[in-house]
Scaffold this motif. Structure first.
Motif, PDB file in Angstrom:
ATOM      1  N   TYR A 161      -9.189   5.059  -2.700  1.00  0.00           N
ATOM      2  CA  TYR A 161      -8.419   3.819  -2.917  1.00  0.00           C
ATOM      3  C   TYR A 161      -6.935   3.660  -2.222  1.00  0.00           C
ATOM      4  CZ  TYR A 161      -6.699  -0.645  -5.040  1.00  0.00           C
ATOM      5  OH  TYR A 161      -6.414  -1.880  -5.360  1.00  0.00           O
ATOM      6  N   PRO A 162      -6.202   4.841  -2.418  1.00  0.00           N
ATOM      7  CA  PRO A 162      -4.956   4.749  -1.839  1.00  0.00           C
ATOM      8  C   PRO A 162      -5.044   4.919  -0.078  1.00  0.00           C
ATOM      9  CG  PRO A 162      -4.763   6.351  -3.584  1.00  0.00           C
ATOM     10  CD  PRO A 162      -6.117   5.752  -3.406  1.00  0.00           C
ATOM     11  N   LEU A 163      -6.192   5.432   0.399  1.00  0.00           N
ATOM     12  CA  LEU A 163      -6.486   5.636   1.769  1.00  0.00           C
ATOM     13  C   LEU A 163      -6.815   4.074   2.182  1.00  0.00           C
ATOM     14  CD1 LEU A 163      -8.303   8.729   2.459  1.00  0.00           C
ATOM     15  CD2 LEU A 163      -6.220   8.190   3.273  1.00  0.00           C
ATOM     16  N   LEU A 164      -7.536   3.278   1.411  1.00  0.00           N
ATOM     17  CA  LEU A 164      -8.019   1.912   1.911  1.00  0.00           C
ATOM     18  C   LEU A 164      -6.731   1.147   1.988  1.00  0.00           C
ATOM     19  CD1 LEU A 164     -11.310   1.358  -0.179  1.00  0.00           C
ATOM     20  CD2 LEU A 164     -10.946   1.688   2.304  1.00  0.00           C
ATOM     21  N   LEU A 165      -5.903   1.256   0.665  1.00  0.00           N
ATOM     22  CA  LEU A 165      -4.618   0.447   0.850  1.00  0.00           C
ATOM     23  C   LEU A 165      -3.576   0.848   1.956  1.00  0.00           C
ATOM     24  CD1 LEU A 165      -3.890   0.304  -2.968  1.00  0.00           C
ATOM     25  CD2 LEU A 165      -5.002  -1.311  -1.614  1.00  0.00           C
ATOM     26  N   SER A 166      -3.614   2.069   2.357  1.00  0.00           N
ATOM     27  CA  SER A 166      -2.505   2.490   3.192  1.00  0.00           C
ATOM     28  C   SER A 166      -2.479   1.603   4.563  1.00  0.00           C
ATOM     29  CB  SER A 166      -2.647   3.908   3.518  1.00  0.00           C
ATOM     30  OG  SER A 166      -3.825   4.267   4.037  1.00  0.00           O
ATOM     31  N   HIS A 167      -3.561   1.464   5.189  1.00  0.00           N
ATOM     32  CA  HIS A 167      -3.448   0.673   6.351  1.00  0.00           C
ATOM     33  C   HIS A 167      -3.037  -0.745   6.203  1.00  0.00           C
ATOM     34  CE1 HIS A 167      -5.908   4.040   8.017  1.00  0.00           C
ATOM     35  NE2 HIS A 167      -6.828   3.812   7.176  1.00  0.00           N
ATOM     36  N   TRP A 207       2.724  -8.248 -10.652  1.00  0.00           N
ATOM     37  CA  TRP A 207       3.103  -7.531 -11.419  1.00  0.00           C
ATOM     38  C   TRP A 207       2.266  -6.251 -11.620  1.00  0.00           C
ATOM     39  CZ3 TRP A 207      -0.648  -7.407 -15.734  1.00  0.00           C
ATOM     40  CH2 TRP A 207      -1.312  -8.490 -15.806  1.00  0.00           C
ATOM     41  N   ILE A 208       2.611  -5.192 -11.596  1.00  0.00           N
ATOM     42  CA  ILE A 208       1.927  -3.979 -11.644  1.00  0.00           C
ATOM     43  C   ILE A 208       1.875  -3.250 -12.572  1.00  0.00           C
ATOM     44  CG2 ILE A 208       1.738  -1.942 -10.022  1.00  0.00           C
ATOM     45  CD1 ILE A 208       3.311  -3.546  -7.718  1.00  0.00           C
ATOM     46  N   MET A 209       0.708  -2.694 -12.945  1.00  0.00           N
ATOM     47  CA  MET A 209       0.296  -1.810 -14.233  1.00  0.00           C
ATOM     48  C   MET A 209       0.723  -0.393 -13.491  1.00  0.00           C
ATOM     49  SD  MET A 209      -0.732  -3.931 -16.337  1.00  0.00           S
ATOM     50  CE  MET A 209      -1.446  -3.026 -17.696  1.00  0.00           C
ATOM     51  N   PRO A 210       0.723   0.576 -14.652  1.00  0.00           N
ATOM     52  CA  PRO A 210       1.164   1.911 -13.953  1.00  0.00           C
ATOM     53  C   PRO A 210       0.196   2.624 -13.179  1.00  0.00           C
ATOM     54  CG  PRO A 210       1.534   1.702 -16.269  1.00  0.00           C
ATOM     55  CD  PRO A 210       0.802   0.553 -15.885  1.00  0.00           C
ATOM     56  N   ASP A 211      -0.943   2.541 -13.327  1.00  0.00           N
ATOM     57  CA  ASP A 211      -1.896   2.844 -12.275  1.00  0.00           C
ATOM     58  C   ASP A 211      -1.877   2.275 -10.784  1.00  0.00           C
ATOM     59  OD1 ASP A 211      -3.269   0.644 -13.439  1.00  0.00           O
ATOM     60  OD2 ASP A 211      -4.985   1.320 -12.769  1.00  0.00           O
ATOM     61  N   TRP A 232       1.004   3.753  -9.144  1.00  0.00           N
ATOM     62  CA  TRP A 232       0.627   5.035  -8.534  1.00  0.00           C
ATOM     63  C   TRP A 232      -0.176   4.904  -7.443  1.00  0.00           C
ATOM     64  CZ3 TRP A 232       1.821   9.884  -9.335  1.00  0.00           C
ATOM     65  CH2 TRP A 232       0.960  10.870  -8.854  1.00  0.00           C
ATOM     66  N   TYR A 233      -0.915   4.255  -7.186  1.00  0.00           N
ATOM     67  CA  TYR A 233      -1.645   3.929  -5.935  1.00  0.00           C
ATOM     68  C   TYR A 233      -1.137   3.229  -5.010  1.00  0.00           C
ATOM     69  CZ  TYR A 233      -6.171   5.003  -8.637  1.00  0.00           C
ATOM     70  OH  TYR A 233      -6.941   5.310  -9.509  1.00  0.00           O
ATOM     71  N   THR A 234      -0.258   2.328  -5.353  1.00  0.00           N
ATOM     72  CA  THR A 234       0.680   1.881  -4.248  1.00  0.00           C
ATOM     73  C   THR A 234       1.712   2.776  -3.694  1.00  0.00           C
ATOM     74  OG1 THR A 234       0.450  -0.569  -5.380  1.00  0.00           O
ATOM     75  CG2 THR A 234       2.248  -0.226  -4.015  1.00  0.00           C
ATOM     76  N   ASN A 235       2.240   3.650  -4.707  1.00  0.00           N
ATOM     77  CA  ASN A 235       3.019   4.665  -3.870  1.00  0.00           C
ATOM     78  C   ASN A 235       2.291   5.547  -3.040  1.00  0.00           C
ATOM     79  OD1 ASN A 235       5.708   3.439  -5.289  1.00  0.00           O
ATOM     80  ND2 ASN A 235       5.268   4.518  -6.970  1.00  0.00           N
ATOM     81  N   LEU A 236       1.237   6.002  -3.349  1.00  0.00           N
ATOM     82  CA  LEU A 236       0.621   7.001  -2.690  1.00  0.00           C
ATOM     83  C   LEU A 236       0.063   6.269  -1.421  1.00  0.00           C
ATOM     84  CD1 LEU A 236      -1.947   8.599  -5.504  1.00  0.00           C
ATOM     85  CD2 LEU A 236       0.200   9.567  -4.420  1.00  0.00           C
ATOM     86  N   ALA A 237      -0.209   5.069  -1.443  1.00  0.00           N
ATOM     87  CA  ALA A 237      -0.737   4.231  -0.363  1.00  0.00           C
ATOM     88  C   ALA A 237       0.412   4.161   0.780  1.00  0.00           C
ATOM     89  CB  ALA A 237      -1.182   3.213  -0.626  1.00  0.00           C
ATOM     90  N   ARG A 238       1.508   3.728   0.191  1.00  0.00           N
ATOM     91  CA  ARG A 238       2.759   3.569   0.981  1.00  0.00           C
ATOM     92  C   ARG A 238       3.065   4.947   1.718  1.00  0.00           C
ATOM     93  NH1 ARG A 238       6.449   1.326  -2.781  1.00  0.00           N
ATOM     94  NH2 ARG A 238       5.287  -0.559  -2.437  1.00  0.00           N
ATOM     95  N   SER A 239       3.034   6.053   1.033  1.00  0.00           N
ATOM     96  CA  SER A 239       3.536   7.206   1.310  1.00  0.00           C
ATOM     97  C   SER A 239       2.396   7.925   2.527  1.00  0.00           C
ATOM     98  CB  SER A 239       3.699   8.462   0.352  1.00  0.00           C
ATOM     99  OG  SER A 239       2.473   8.895   0.228  1.00  0.00           O
TER     100      SER A 239
END
Length: 137
Positions: free
Chosen positions: A76-82, A41-45, A48-55
């Motif tokens: 943080y989005p860069l860390l998640l993107s991988h 379950w994802i909070m709005p922020d 946001w980070y998940t969408n940026l990381a995925r893109s």
């Protein structure tokens, strides 16, 4: 043994214990996350980070809903993107939980060293470290 070598030995031993405490806290926080969250379950922020990381992973660009945006806080989005290259959504979700457990507990190191330098006491530094690790996310 002179005073300097004793001090170095105590510092080395404290660093090892602090690292072990950190790893135990990471494991505990990750196990708690596993037991409490079967489904994300994802909070709005977080969305946001998940969408940026995925893109970032899929296109290499900072996009939101396929549109380029200017966004400066990309660490943080860069860390998640991988992590999106791991495969399925469940694996990615669990790996993000593990990464977050490492990141949220990492502040114990500067807080321990700060408390030790301010108070001059290893006992006070350990109290601060334990309090830091017990605080919720």
């Amino acid at each position: 043994m002179n005073h300097q070598s004793i001090s170095r030995h105590i510092h080395k031993r404290s660093s090892i214990y602090l690292t072990l405490l950190y790893l135990a806290a990471v494991l505990a926080r990750f196990l708690i996350a596993l037991s409490w969250s079967d489904n994300p379950w994802i909070m709005p922020d977080e969305a946001w980070y998940t969408n940026l990381a995925r893109s970032l992973f899929t296109t290499g660009q900072v996009l939101f809903r396929t549109q380029p945006i200017k966004y400066d806080a990309l660490l943080y989005p860069l860390l998640l993107s991988h992590l999106y290259g791991l495969g399925g959504a469940v694996d990615t979700f669990r790996t993000i939980q593990l990464l977050n457990a490492f990141l949220i507990n990492a502040w114990v190191f500067p807080m321990w060293y700060l408390a030790r330098s301010v108070t001059g006491s290893h006992k006070s530094a350990w109290v601060v470290a334990i309090i830091c690790l017990l605080l919720p996310d």
